[in-house]
Design a protein around this motif. Structure first.
Motif, short mmCIF file in Angstrom:
data_model
loop_
_atom_site.label_atom_id
_atom_site.label_comp_id
_atom_site.label_asym_id
_atom_site.label_seq_id
_atom_site.Cartn_x
_atom_site.Cartn_y
_atom_site.Cartn_z
N ILE A 235 -4.83 -8.53 27.09
CA ILE A 235 -5.54 -9.26 25.84
C ILE A 235 -5.59 -10.73 26.32
N LEU A 236 -4.55 -11.31 27.03
CA LEU A 236 -4.67 -12.56 27.23
C LEU A 236 -5.66 -12.91 28.28
N GLN A 237 -5.88 -12.18 29.25
CA GLN A 237 -6.60 -12.35 30.39
C GLN A 237 -8.07 -12.13 29.99
N GLU A 238 -8.33 -11.33 28.94
CA GLU A 238 -9.77 -11.32 28.49
C GLU A 238 -10.03 -12.11 27.64
N GLY A 239 -8.96 -12.82 26.80
CA GLY A 239 -9.07 -14.20 25.93
C GLY A 239 -9.53 -15.37 26.66
N ARG A 240 -8.79 -15.55 27.93
CA ARG A 240 -9.13 -16.71 28.66
C ARG A 240 -10.68 -16.61 29.33
N GLN A 241 -11.05 -15.35 29.77
CA GLN A 241 -12.18 -15.38 30.33
C GLN A 241 -13.43 -15.66 29.25
N ALA A 242 -13.06 -15.20 28.13
CA ALA A 242 -13.97 -15.53 26.88
C ALA A 242 -14.21 -16.98 26.42
N GLY A 243 -12.89 -17.76 27.03
CA GLY A 243 -12.81 -19.08 26.29
C GLY A 243 -12.02 -19.13 25.05
N ASP A 244 -11.39 -18.00 24.67
CA ASP A 244 -10.71 -18.14 23.47
C ASP A 244 -9.26 -18.72 23.78
N PHE A 245 -8.77 -18.42 24.77
CA PHE A 245 -7.53 -18.99 24.97
C PHE A 245 -7.42 -19.87 26.22
N GLU A 246 -6.38 -21.00 25.91
CA GLU A 246 -6.24 -21.78 27.05
C GLU A 246 -5.83 -21.20 28.52
N ARG A 247 -6.24 -22.06 29.50
CA ARG A 247 -5.73 -21.52 30.72
C ARG A 247 -5.12 -22.31 31.65
N LYS A 248 -4.38 -23.18 31.24
CA LYS A 248 -3.61 -24.31 32.05
C LYS A 248 -2.40 -23.71 32.21
N THR A 249 -1.48 -23.06 31.09
CA THR A 249 -0.38 -22.32 31.43
C THR A 249 -0.27 -21.13 32.30
N LEU B 95 -0.39 -17.49 33.58
CA LEU B 95 -0.50 -16.49 32.69
C LEU B 95 0.91 -15.59 32.57
N ASP B 96 1.61 -15.53 33.56
CA ASP B 96 2.89 -14.97 33.58
C ASP B 96 3.92 -15.61 32.58
N GLU B 97 3.94 -16.82 32.54
CA GLU B 97 4.53 -17.55 31.69
C GLU B 97 4.18 -17.26 30.08
N THR B 98 2.74 -17.53 29.87
CA THR B 98 2.43 -17.24 28.52
C THR B 98 2.80 -15.76 27.99
N VAL B 99 2.71 -14.70 28.94
CA VAL B 99 2.92 -13.41 28.38
C VAL B 99 4.31 -13.37 28.23
N MET B 100 5.39 -13.88 29.03
CA MET B 100 6.62 -13.84 28.89
C MET B 100 7.03 -14.34 27.39
N ALA B 101 6.49 -15.60 27.09
CA ALA B 101 6.77 -16.25 25.85
C ALA B 101 6.11 -15.51 24.94
N ILE B 102 5.14 -14.90 24.74
CA ILE B 102 4.50 -14.01 23.51
C ILE B 102 5.35 -12.86 23.41
N TYR B 103 5.78 -12.24 24.58
CA TYR B 103 6.73 -11.16 24.49
C TYR B 103 7.95 -11.52 23.99
N LEU B 104 8.74 -12.35 24.28
CA LEU B 104 9.75 -12.66 23.57
C LEU B 104 9.60 -13.05 22.15
#
Length: 205
Positions: A145-159, A161-170
């Protein structure tokens, strides 16, 4: 809980799925009535009408049977989560639906039967393979979902990806883990919306 036997939990012996299904069904009923800790393999053997030695041809231990039941339960939850995500067209809405379905599906299946809850609690405490595999699949779904959102320009891409995934998972984890879920009942109604809104604001490009 479903009595459908999945392939993700440990099993062995003859490839007779009907027998495995029968054993798992009997175990599910006994665990519901007497609890996981108080049920023995001998109890299950009597219920199914097999010898204990025959059951051991299919499952190496009571925990292996418990893992099969746990895997079935987690597959139900995962299927509900994926179905909810698939109903949305855009990544932000997919993430909202994921939060909502994680809470609703986990709460319903983990609170349906307090005796069977013991299996989920044991699985989480002892880090059974079925639980680890489930958590990994949920993280993979979230990453998609996060990869799709980054590609669509919906989500930021500076952080990263693995860090973002783990933070949201937590953030989601208290509603995926049965030991933590029972401590959040007072916030079940508002949690999905508030948490997903907070996460989406942090993902804004």
């Amino acid at each position: 809980m479903s009595k459908t036997v999945t392939s993700s939990a440990p099993a062995r012996g003859p490839a007779d799925h009907d027998v495995r299904t029968q054993i798992v069904a009997a175990a599910t009923e006994h665990f519901s009535r007497y609890g996981y800790e108080k049920t023995t393999v001998s109890d299950l053997a009597r219920a199914v009408g097999f010898s204990k030695a025959y059951i051991y041809k299919f499952f190496e231990s009571k925990q292996a049977i418990g893992e099969m039941i746990c895997a079935n339960c987690l597959c139900q939850i995962e299927a509900e989560i994926r179905a909810a995500v698939d109903e949305a067209d855009h990544p932000p809405e997919k993430l909202r639906r994921m939060f909502k379905s994680v809470v609703e599906a986990s709460l319903r299946l983990f609170s349906q039967d307090r005796k069977l809850y013991e299996i989920a609690a044991s699985a989480a405490t002892e880090r059974w393979e079925a639980t680890l595999a489930y958590e990994e699949r949920i993280r993979e779904l979230l990453q998609g979902i996060l990869q799709e959102g980054r590609q669509a320009g919906d989500f930021e891409r500076k952080t990263p990806l693995d860090e973002t995934v783990m933070a949201i998972y937590l953030v989601m984890r208290p509603y995926l883990n049965p030991l933590l879920l029972q401590n959040g009942f007072d916030y079940i109604d508002e949690a999905p919306g508030q948490l997903s809104s907070l996460v989406l604001r942090s993902l804004s490009p």
